[in-house]
Design a protein around this motif. Structure first.
Motif, PDB file in Angstrom:
ATOM      1  N   ALA A 317       0.486  -1.185  -0.038  1.00  0.00           N
ATOM      2  CA  ALA A 317       0.032  -0.136  -0.142  1.00  0.00           C
ATOM      3  C   ALA A 317       0.567   1.164  -0.040  1.00  0.00           C
ATOM      4  N   GLY A 318       1.644   1.126   0.567  1.00  0.00           N
ATOM      5  CA  GLY A 318       2.855   1.595   1.093  1.00  0.00           C
ATOM      6  C   GLY A 318       3.343   2.577  -0.751  1.00  0.00           C
ATOM      7  N   PHE A 322      -0.650   4.595  -2.029  1.00  0.00           N
ATOM      8  CA  PHE A 322      -0.532   5.650  -1.348  1.00  0.00           C
ATOM      9  C   PHE A 322       0.799   6.735  -2.021  1.00  0.00           C
ATOM     10  N   ILE A 385      -8.716   6.882  -5.172  1.00  0.00           N
ATOM     11  CA  ILE A 385      -7.135   6.899  -5.640  1.00  0.00           C
ATOM     12  C   ILE A 385      -6.439   6.357  -6.807  1.00  0.00           C
ATOM     13  N   LYS A 389      -4.466   7.801 -10.340  1.00  0.00           N
ATOM     14  CA  LYS A 389      -2.718   7.855 -10.135  1.00  0.00           C
ATOM     15  C   LYS A 389      -2.929   7.470 -10.858  1.00  0.00           C
TER      16      LYS A 389
END
Length: 391
Positions: A317-318, A322, A385, A389
């Motif tokens: 996820a990082g 995100f 999100i 992106k």
């Protein structure tokens, strides 16, 4: 867009069909509100007339649910069809590239099955749009079921041609690498076949004509068996490779693919069960449905725990959600959120309520419903999100 700046979607991959698939799934989550929270006497699903009658009754809460659900359905159905058309156009150009040839000679050839998967979902979305927005549709629905069967069979033929090309290649000349099969990516064909199967099961669960319902039963059973066989093979091959080589971080989201697969199989089974009860006197009780749906939900939660554990260890996820990096495989994480929300609705309404364990619209009922809505809202945030992106 500033000169020289590009978006990840400009480097095309057939996995971008999952962007269309995910928004189609969110369309279904909003339809769940109407299906389980509004009355539709004499029908298995709500239609335009049911919604107008309830809205006209004047209850504020009912009106708010209808407005929110219809708005959500319209918005995500628009995105579903928008991304489907975008993918179909880009795919035709991409087929002429060297990247397409390389994909056709690798493990990743099964990514092509994302196309029939998305097409089958969009047929379901169009059917939802018809029920919610088209007056009088139910009066001609018996004429539409044969057309729907034909559409799903055409998509099924496409899927089997793609799958046949892949298996024909790897089972005659080899070239399949088990070392890089360290994910559940090879379960994508099973996902596509299941989506086609659940579409074929709709006439079985909704048609008043025994012949049409029986045809839906037989055809959906064929795709169900194909799904189970291919999915089982992909599960074993993927687990073996991951235990030897570790999970691939970019394809790690595919560890969650069995979550939506189980939801689709669950809905397919419910539709078949309803058709068997209506036309062939083989009805199942609320207790049977509770056990079946609880078993599916239990397996989904186990896959969710496995996926979460692996993604956390990899820092997925990082990095890809995100963080600054992008991976089209991130769209595979939309499907389990949709699937858990939908399965929770069915487990509650067709399992817990029908079995008499929870009263409809009681406090406990709304607590579990709120959990399903929370999962749905979280998935909507993820889609937002990812779309920012990638597009």
């Amino acid at each position: 867009m500033p000169s020289g700046k590009t978006t990840p979607s400009e480097t095309y991959s057939p996995l971008y069909f999952l962007a269309s698939l995910g928004t189609g799934g969110l369309t279904v989550t909003f339809f769940m509100w109407l299906m389980h929270w509004t009355p539709h006497p004499g029908r298995t699903v709500p239609v335009f007339e049911d919604l107008v009658a309830l809205f006209s009754a004047g209850e504020t809460a009912a009106r708010a649910v209808i407005i929110a659900a219809v708005t959500g359905i319209a918005f995500y159905a628009f995105l579903n069809l928008k991304y489907l058309i975008w993918n179909l156009i880009r795919f035709q150009t991409w087929k002429k590239s060297e990247a397409y040839g390389r994909l056709r000679s690798s493990n990743a050839e099964t990514q092509l099955l994302a196309m029939p998967l998305a097409l089958a979902m969009s047929v379901n979305v169009i059917f939802i749009l018809g029920m919610v927005f088209v007056p009088g549709l139910w009066s001609v629905v018996e004429y539409l079921f044969p057309l729907a069967i034909a559409a799903f069979l055409m998509i099924g033929l496409m899927a089997f041609r793609m799958l046949g090309a892949f298996f024909g290649r790897v089972l005659t000349v080899g070239g399949f690498s088990c070392a890089v099969n360290n994910s559940f990516a090879q379960a994508l064909p099973a996902f596509a076949l299941a989506m086609i199967g659940v579409g074929l099961a709709a006439p079985a669960g909704m048609s008043a004509t025994p012949l049409v319902a029986g045809l839906g039963l037989v055809l959906s059973t064929f795709f169900l068996i194909a799904t189970l066989l291919i999915g089982g093979i992909a599960l074993v091959l993927g687990i073996r490779s991951m235990m030897e080589n570790g999970a691939n971080i970019e394809t790690a989201p595919t560890l969650s693919v069995f979550i939506p697969l189980l939801t689709i199989i669950g809905i397919l089974s419910l539709r078949q069960s309803h058709g068997l009860g209506e036309h062939f006197e083989l009805a199942s009780g609320g207790g049977n449905r509770l056990m079946m749906l609880s078993q599916f939900l239990s397996a989904q939660l186990l896959f969710a725990l496995l996926t979460g554990a692996v993604l956390r260890r990899l820092g997925y996820a990082g990095k890809f959600i995100f963080g600054r990096e992008t991976s089209v495989g991130s769209y595979a994480l939309v499907c389990p959120g949709v699937a858990l929300a939908v399965m929770t609705h069915f487990w509650l309404n067709r399992g817990m309520v029908d079995a008499g364990l929870i009263a409809k619209f009681s406090t406990g009922y709304w607590v579990i419903s709120a959990l399903a809505v929370a999962i749905q809202l979280g998935t909507m945030g993820l889609v937002h999100i990812l779309n920012r992106k990638h597009f």
